[in-house]
Design an enzyme around this catalytic site. Structure first.
Site, PDB file in Angstrom:
ATOM      1  N   ARG A 147      73.680  54.461  27.269  1.00 17.85           N
ATOM      2  CA  ARG A 147      74.345  55.586  27.920  1.00 17.85           C
ATOM      3  C   ARG A 147      75.672  55.826  27.232  1.00 17.85           C
ATOM      4  O   ARG A 147      76.476  54.900  27.069  1.00 17.85           O
ATOM      5  CB  ARG A 147      74.581  55.291  29.406  1.00 17.85           C
ATOM      6  CG  ARG A 147      74.955  56.543  30.189  1.00 17.85           C
ATOM      7  CD  ARG A 147      75.487  56.221  31.569  1.00 17.85           C
ATOM      8  NE  ARG A 147      76.898  55.846  31.516  1.00 17.85           N
ATOM      9  CZ  ARG A 147      77.669  55.689  32.594  1.00 17.85           C
ATOM     10  NH1 ARG A 147      77.162  55.860  33.798  1.00 17.85           N
ATOM     11  NH2 ARG A 147      78.937  55.334  32.485  1.00 17.85           N
ATOM     12  N   TYR A 159      85.428  60.060  33.880  1.00 16.43           N
ATOM     13  CA  TYR A 159      84.479  59.078  34.367  1.00 16.43           C
ATOM     14  C   TYR A 159      83.774  58.363  33.209  1.00 16.43           C
ATOM     15  O   TYR A 159      83.384  58.982  32.217  1.00 16.43           O
ATOM     16  CB  TYR A 159      83.427  59.748  35.255  1.00 16.43           C
ATOM     17  CG  TYR A 159      82.258  58.840  35.539  1.00 16.43           C
ATOM     18  CD1 TYR A 159      82.350  57.848  36.508  1.00 16.43           C
ATOM     19  CD2 TYR A 159      81.087  58.928  34.790  1.00 16.43           C
ATOM     20  CE1 TYR A 159      81.308  56.980  36.736  1.00 16.43           C
ATOM     21  CE2 TYR A 159      80.031  58.059  35.016  1.00 16.43           C
ATOM     22  CZ  TYR A 159      80.145  57.094  35.981  1.00 16.43           C
ATOM     23  OH  TYR A 159      79.115  56.220  36.187  1.00 16.43           O
ATOM     24  N   ASP A 210      75.729  60.625  31.553  1.00 16.55           N
ATOM     25  CA  ASP A 210      75.992  60.820  32.976  1.00 16.55           C
ATOM     26  C   ASP A 210      77.029  61.914  33.153  1.00 16.55           C
ATOM     27  O   ASP A 210      78.184  61.772  32.725  1.00 16.55           O
ATOM     28  CB  ASP A 210      76.489  59.512  33.593  1.00 16.55           C
ATOM     29  CG  ASP A 210      76.612  59.586  35.107  1.00 16.55           C
ATOM     30  OD1 ASP A 210      76.379  60.667  35.680  1.00 16.55           O
ATOM     31  OD2 ASP A 210      76.947  58.553  35.720  1.00 16.55           O
ATOM     32  N   HIS A 212      77.831  63.044  36.225  1.00 20.28           N
ATOM     33  CA  HIS A 212      78.495  62.593  37.461  1.00 20.28           C
ATOM     34  C   HIS A 212      78.784  63.736  38.426  1.00 20.28           C
ATOM     35  O   HIS A 212      79.864  63.824  39.014  1.00 20.28           O
ATOM     36  CB  HIS A 212      79.773  61.803  37.154  1.00 20.28           C
ATOM     37  CG  HIS A 212      79.903  60.571  37.987  1.00 20.28           C
ATOM     38  ND1 HIS A 212      80.908  60.371  38.901  1.00 20.28           N
ATOM     39  CD2 HIS A 212      79.124  59.471  38.076  1.00 20.28           C
ATOM     40  CE1 HIS A 212      80.761  59.213  39.499  1.00 20.28           C
ATOM     41  NE2 HIS A 212      79.665  58.637  39.014  1.00 20.28           N
ATOM     42  N   GLU A 236      71.968  62.798  33.402  1.00 20.79           N
ATOM     43  CA  GLU A 236      72.029  62.217  34.749  1.00 20.79           C
ATOM     44  C   GLU A 236      73.022  62.940  35.643  1.00 20.79           C
ATOM     45  O   GLU A 236      74.127  63.291  35.211  1.00 20.79           O
ATOM     46  CB  GLU A 236      72.433  60.742  34.619  1.00 20.79           C
ATOM     47  CG  GLU A 236      72.641  60.008  35.909  1.00 20.79           C
ATOM     48  CD  GLU A 236      73.190  58.611  35.675  1.00 20.79           C
ATOM     49  OE1 GLU A 236      73.778  58.048  36.621  1.00 20.79           O
ATOM     50  OE2 GLU A 236      73.039  58.072  34.561  1.00 20.79           O
ATOM     51  N   GLU A 262      71.274  58.104  42.460  1.00 21.28           N
ATOM     52  CA  GLU A 262      71.963  56.866  42.816  1.00 21.28           C
ATOM     53  C   GLU A 262      72.707  56.993  44.140  1.00 21.28           C
ATOM     54  O   GLU A 262      72.985  55.985  44.788  1.00 21.28           O
ATOM     55  CB  GLU A 262      72.916  56.422  41.710  1.00 21.28           C
ATOM     56  CG  GLU A 262      74.144  57.280  41.522  1.00 21.28           C
ATOM     57  CD  GLU A 262      75.015  56.792  40.364  1.00 21.28           C
ATOM     58  OE1 GLU A 262      76.223  56.611  40.583  1.00 21.28           O
ATOM     59  OE2 GLU A 262      74.489  56.595  39.264  1.00 21.28           O
ATOM     60  N   ARG A 283      66.614  57.792  40.580  1.00 22.10           N
ATOM     61  CA  ARG A 283      67.535  56.681  40.366  1.00 22.10           C
ATOM     62  C   ARG A 283      67.960  56.005  41.671  1.00 22.10           C
ATOM     63  O   ARG A 283      68.898  55.211  41.688  1.00 22.10           O
ATOM     64  CB  ARG A 283      68.780  57.171  39.618  1.00 22.10           C
ATOM     65  CG  ARG A 283      68.457  57.801  38.276  1.00 22.10           C
ATOM     66  CD  ARG A 283      69.663  57.827  37.359  1.00 22.10           C
ATOM     67  NE  ARG A 283      70.065  56.485  37.001  1.00 22.10           N
ATOM     68  CZ  ARG A 283      71.217  55.926  37.347  1.00 22.10           C
ATOM     69  NH1 ARG A 283      72.096  56.574  38.081  1.00 22.10           N
ATOM     70  NH2 ARG A 283      71.496  54.696  36.972  1.00 22.10           N
ATOM     71  N   GLU A 339      69.004  50.592  34.510  1.00 23.07           N
ATOM     72  CA  GLU A 339      70.396  50.499  34.066  1.00 23.07           C
ATOM     73  C   GLU A 339      70.860  49.046  34.107  1.00 23.07           C
ATOM     74  O   GLU A 339      70.503  48.291  35.014  1.00 23.07           O
ATOM     75  CB  GLU A 339      71.289  51.351  34.967  1.00 23.07           C
ATOM     76  CG  GLU A 339      72.753  51.358  34.546  1.00 23.07           C
ATOM     77  CD  GLU A 339      73.614  52.258  35.416  1.00 23.07           C
ATOM     78  OE1 GLU A 339      74.722  52.606  34.980  1.00 23.07           O
ATOM     79  OE2 GLU A 339      73.176  52.611  36.533  1.00 23.07           O
ATOM     80  N   TRP A 402      84.099  63.992  41.957  1.00 19.22           N
ATOM     81  CA  TRP A 402      84.459  62.925  41.038  1.00 19.22           C
ATOM     82  C   TRP A 402      83.212  62.425  40.298  1.00 19.22           C
ATOM     83  O   TRP A 402      83.217  62.227  39.114  1.00 19.22           O
ATOM     84  CB  TRP A 402      85.114  61.742  41.773  1.00 19.22           C
ATOM     85  CG  TRP A 402      85.337  60.598  40.840  1.00 19.22           C
ATOM     86  CD1 TRP A 402      86.294  60.528  39.854  1.00 19.22           C
ATOM     87  CD2 TRP A 402      84.600  59.383  40.753  1.00 19.22           C
ATOM     88  NE1 TRP A 402      86.183  59.345  39.147  1.00 19.22           N
ATOM     89  CE2 TRP A 402      85.133  58.622  39.695  1.00 19.22           C
ATOM     90  CE3 TRP A 402      83.517  58.869  41.461  1.00 19.22           C
ATOM     91  CZ2 TRP A 402      84.639  57.367  39.329  1.00 19.22           C
ATOM     92  CZ3 TRP A 402      83.031  57.632  41.101  1.00 19.22           C
ATOM     93  CH2 TRP A 402      83.588  56.884  40.041  1.00 19.22           C
TER      94      TRP A 402
END
Length: 402
Positions: A147, A159, A210, A212, A236, A262, A283, A339, A402
């Site tokens: 990643r 991030y 990612d 995010h 992601e 997630e 995920r 992951e 975030w």
């Protein structure tokens, strides 16, 4: 067989973890992860005040019935706090069940579907050259999938990018830090990052990224389309997941594979995404989505629609979740990837594990149960310290994801 005791163990060997230990009248015990990053004490209260008193005297072999009791038997369902508490119970009960059967957990689930489990690690840097170097180090360590995150010119911090010489840890302050975000600078920068990675390392390594949750659907569509030449394994969390309809717009405009989940807590969070084939990887993590009992249902649903698993596995999950996830990964037919962020030596002085890494792949080990245990005496040496995740604002001061 009865549950005679259950207790919560809170410790901070480098970061905060919450562990639930369930003990039976036959001396067999199991442990589960109850960690909710940045909100740990909320789950502790839920377990100690409501869940544990209801567990005493129950038969730990009745995993499904206990799961339904804790989920369906409560009017206020779902949500990260309640589902993390249920997951901790569920993991501990499956650990007990496998120990009673004298077999590793994956055998109890139905045996392994593969010989080894591909994992991806994280590589990041303050600028492109640093990130290119970090990807090279991951490849040297044997990882087949990486990643990739990088600092963005004109954005002070972002991030997934650590301070120079440090491991990345977002929950690093007593109260939330405020960071600044620019979608425009990000969208203009990311294709250059992946162009540099592919130019350096070619097409053999799997690359992931990612976002995010920071983009709108049309922005995510633009990003996915701009990254198509670099053949990402997945993009992601490109958009905020509350609006499942938003993924339709992303899917219409790009063939870059999409991963999400997630932050999901139940099958209902991803049901439409899966049934409409709007994502490629789910995920949802065992610790936040109700444990093995529910995530198995999510994986079964996903398998009907060509969606594969790609479980969250950052260091905000304890080795208990990692060990349990690897047993699940060994078994689940529609596995995609796992992951992996390595835990520190300090962390592993508190938690022992049987899973092993070799040449980009993991195996969960042959220890009975899920193969992870906690040293309670060692855990007491590392008391809880509040640590919060950051909040994000746009350059004009508007609060953002975030």
């Amino acid at each position: 067989m009865k549950i005679t005791e259950a207790r919560v163990i809170v410790c901070s060997p480098g970061r905060n973890f919450v562990t639930l230990k369930i003990v039976t009248d036959q001396g067999v015990y199991g442990i589960g992860d109850a960690t909710l990053n940045g909100r740990e004490k909320s789950v502790v209260s839920f377990l100690e005040d409501y869940v544990i008193p209801a567990l005493i005297g129950k038969d730990p072999q009745r995993i499904e019935d206990i799961w339904q009791y804790l989920y369906r038997g409560v009017y206020w369902r779902r949500g990260p706090i309640g589902m993390t508490a249920i997951a901790a119970v569920d993991m501990a009960l499956w650990d007990i069940k496998a120990k009673m059967a004298n077999m590793p957990l994956y055998q109890l689930l139905g045996g392994r579907s593969r010989d080894k489990i591909m994992v991806y690690t994280h590589a990041n840097g303050l600028e492109i050259s640093d990130t290119v170097e970090a990807v090279g180090k991951a490849i040297e360590q044997g990882y087949k999938a990486v990643r990739v995150q990088s600092g963005i010119p004109g954005v002070a911090s972002t991030y997934g990018v650590a301070k120079k010489g440090e491991k990345y840890e977002p929950a690093d302050s007593d109260l939330p830090k405020e960071t600044v975000w620019s979608t425009e600078k990000y969208l203009n920068f990311v294709p250059k990052l992946f162009e540099a990675i592919r130019n350096q390392y070619g097409d053999d390594v799997h690359l992931l990224h990612d976002v995010h949750h920071r983009l709108t659907p049309i922005e995510a569509a633009r990003l996915g389309k701009s990254l198509e030449p670099y053949n990402l394994f997945w993009m992601e969390d490109a958009v905020a997941a509350e609006n499942q309809e938003g993924f339709k717009l992303v899917r219409q405009h790009t063939t870059t594979p999409i991963a999400v989940g997630e932050v999901f807590n139940s099958i209902h969070d991803c049901r439409e995404l899966i049934q409409n084939q709007l994502i490629d990887y789910i995920r949802a993590t065992l610790v936040h989505a109700g444990g093995i009992t529910q995530v198995r249902r999510i994986a079964d649903l996903a398998s009907l629609y060509h969606v594969r698993t790609g479980f969250h596995g950052a260091t905000d999950l304890s080795p208990i979740t990692m060990g349990t996830a690897l047993h699940f990964d060994y078994w689940v037919p529609n596995f995609g990837i796992q992951e992996h962020m390595p835990h520190s030596e300090l962390m592993e002085s508190v938690f022992t594990r049987s899973y092993e890494f070799k040449d980009g792949f993991f195996t969960p080990g042959e220890t009975i149960g899920h193969g992870v245990d906690i040293d309670e005496a060692e855990a007491k040496k590392h008391p809880y310290k509040r640590a919060c995740l950051p909040v994000n604002r746009l350059e004009d001061g508007t609060l953002w994801n975030w």
